[in-house]
Design an enzyme around this catalytic site. Structure first.
Site, PDB file in Angstrom:
ATOM      1  N   ARG A   1       0.977  -1.235  -0.007  1.00 42.90           N
ATOM      2  CA  ARG A   1       0.258   0.274  -0.007  1.00 42.90           C
ATOM      3  C   ARG A   1       0.831   1.306   0.099  1.00 42.90           C
ATOM      4  NH1 ARG A   1      -3.383  -2.792  -1.214  1.00 42.90           N
ATOM      5  NH2 ARG A   1      -5.841  -3.177  -0.487  1.00 42.90           N
TER       6      ARG A   1
ATOM      7  N   GLU B   1      -3.425   7.257  -4.354  1.00 39.57           N
ATOM      8  CA  GLU B   1      -3.828   6.677  -5.770  1.00 39.57           C
ATOM      9  C   GLU B   1      -5.220   7.055  -5.586  1.00 39.57           C
ATOM     10  OE1 GLU B   1      -4.031   2.195  -6.215  1.00 39.57           O
ATOM     11  OE2 GLU B   1      -1.933   1.761  -5.134  1.00 39.57           O
TER      12      GLU B   1
ATOM     13  N   HIS C   1      -0.982  -0.191 -10.272  1.00 42.72           N
ATOM     14  CA  HIS C   1      -2.039  -1.163  -8.745  1.00 42.72           C
ATOM     15  C   HIS C   1      -1.785  -2.346 -10.130  1.00 42.72           C
ATOM     16  CE1 HIS C   1      -4.358  -1.563  -5.373  1.00 42.72           C
ATOM     17  NE2 HIS C   1      -3.737  -2.717  -5.388  1.00 42.72           N
TER      18      HIS C   1
END
Length: 333
Positions: free
Chosen positions: A245, A274, A295
């Site tokens: 993350r 993001e 991602h």
């Protein structure tokens, strides 16, 4: 004869066709065929009207969304392993069951982590663009596009759970020396298998590694775990890889340190804000200092279908009055 009404299941994003078809068969499934992210008001409306909500990492299921005065929602069946997009504590206090989809993304994410571990030191994307963007290539040269060997280098893994161990197995096969920081050491037989060295102090490990791989979940305790202070401990010739993350790293500080040459580079599949990506990181990517991916760590057909199957199993188990196999409780975070 009374016909039992199917529960209303709201799915926030487009899922694989086979999963959506099965959901339509089993539930009154409201699908998102155009795959446009739902607004907070639309999510709140789903909480008021649906029995089950199936969100993804891109949905912010916070307390304000969950705590609707005329709430019908009984379950949040997350399509994903990480639940940092959900206020699990608020859901638990409201009597809403939360589940996730663990164990199906381990190998896919570890593959992508290993790909970035290779791509950054060996300058793979830089080399690829020479041939695809019309740049002049005069042919092989003994001193051109030199990167760094990864065999024999020290890899420091932050988070030695399922994914961290899968990364370690791949990296060990490539000849890297395995080091790790975790809340507690792994089993002795795993350490022996991987030749892994445990560091209780993250600070001490960071200062000695050639490559650092972030593989821990994002929780309040791991937010900016790689803080400005810790990032300054990283060696100038070291690389950072993150497929976990973005919030685990102080991205702004890391970017500045790469710009100034105080960190050699990074391979990033996730970002702190993001879907926004820092223009500074994009510039560094164009300069060959970092490799950026959108991602993609778990983006395999097989992985997405298995995630959907887990969501369905959790929902059916819950509706049958049993404890779902992948229930998430606040105490687990």
């Amino acid at each position: 004869m009374t016909v039992r009404k199917k529960p209303l299941v709201v799915v926030t994003r487009k899922l694989p066709d086979s999963i959506e078809t099965r959901m339509r068969e089993l539930f009154d499934a409201r699908l998102n065929l155009d795959d446009q992210p739902m607004t907070q008001e639309q999510l709140a409306d789903a909480v008021r009207t649906a029995d089950i909500l199936v969100p993804t990492v891109s949905d912010d299921i916070d307390e304000a969304v969950l705590n609707q005065p005329e709430r019908k929602l009984r379950m949040v069946a997350n399509f994903g392993n990480g639940v940092d997009n959900i206020d699990v504590t608020a859901a638990h206090s409201l009597g809403i069951t939360v589940t996730n989809t663990p164990k199906v993304l381990t190998e896919d994410t570890a593959d992508m982590t290993m790909a970035l571990i290779l791509a950054v030191p060996r300058r793979l994307t830089e080399g690829a663009t020479i041939l695809t963007e019309g740049k002049d290539w005069a042919g092989w040269s003994p001193t051109w596009m030199l990167g760094h060997r990864i065999g024999g280098k020290r890899l420091g893994i932050i988070g030695m759970g399922r994914i961290g161990q899968a990364v370690a197995r791949r990296a060990h096969a490539f000849g890297l020396q395995i080091h790790y920081h975790n809340r507690r050491p792994v089993a002795p037989q795993i350490e022996e298998e991987l030749g892994a060295t445990y560091w209780e102090s993250l600070d001490q490990m960071l200062a000695r590694m050639d490559i650092i791989s972030v593989n821990c979940p994002h929780t309040p305790a791991t937010f900016h775990l790689l803080s400005a202070r810790r990032l300054k401990l990283v060696r100038k010739d070291a690389y950072i890889v993150n497929t976990a993350r973005g919030e685990v790293i102080d991205e702004d500080t890391m970017t500045k340190l790469i710009e100034t040459g105080d960190i050699a580079g990074a391979g990033l599949d996730v970002f702190e804000h993001e879907p926004a990506v820092s223009p500074k990181l994009v510039r560094l990517a164009r300069a060959g200092k970092v490799v950026l991916l959108p991602h993609m760590g778990s983006a395999t057909i097989e992985g997405r279908v298995e995630m959907g199957e887990k969501v369905i199993i959790n929902i059916r188990t819950f509706l049958d009055g049993h404890k779902p196999p992948d229930r998430v409780l606040p105490s687990m975070l």
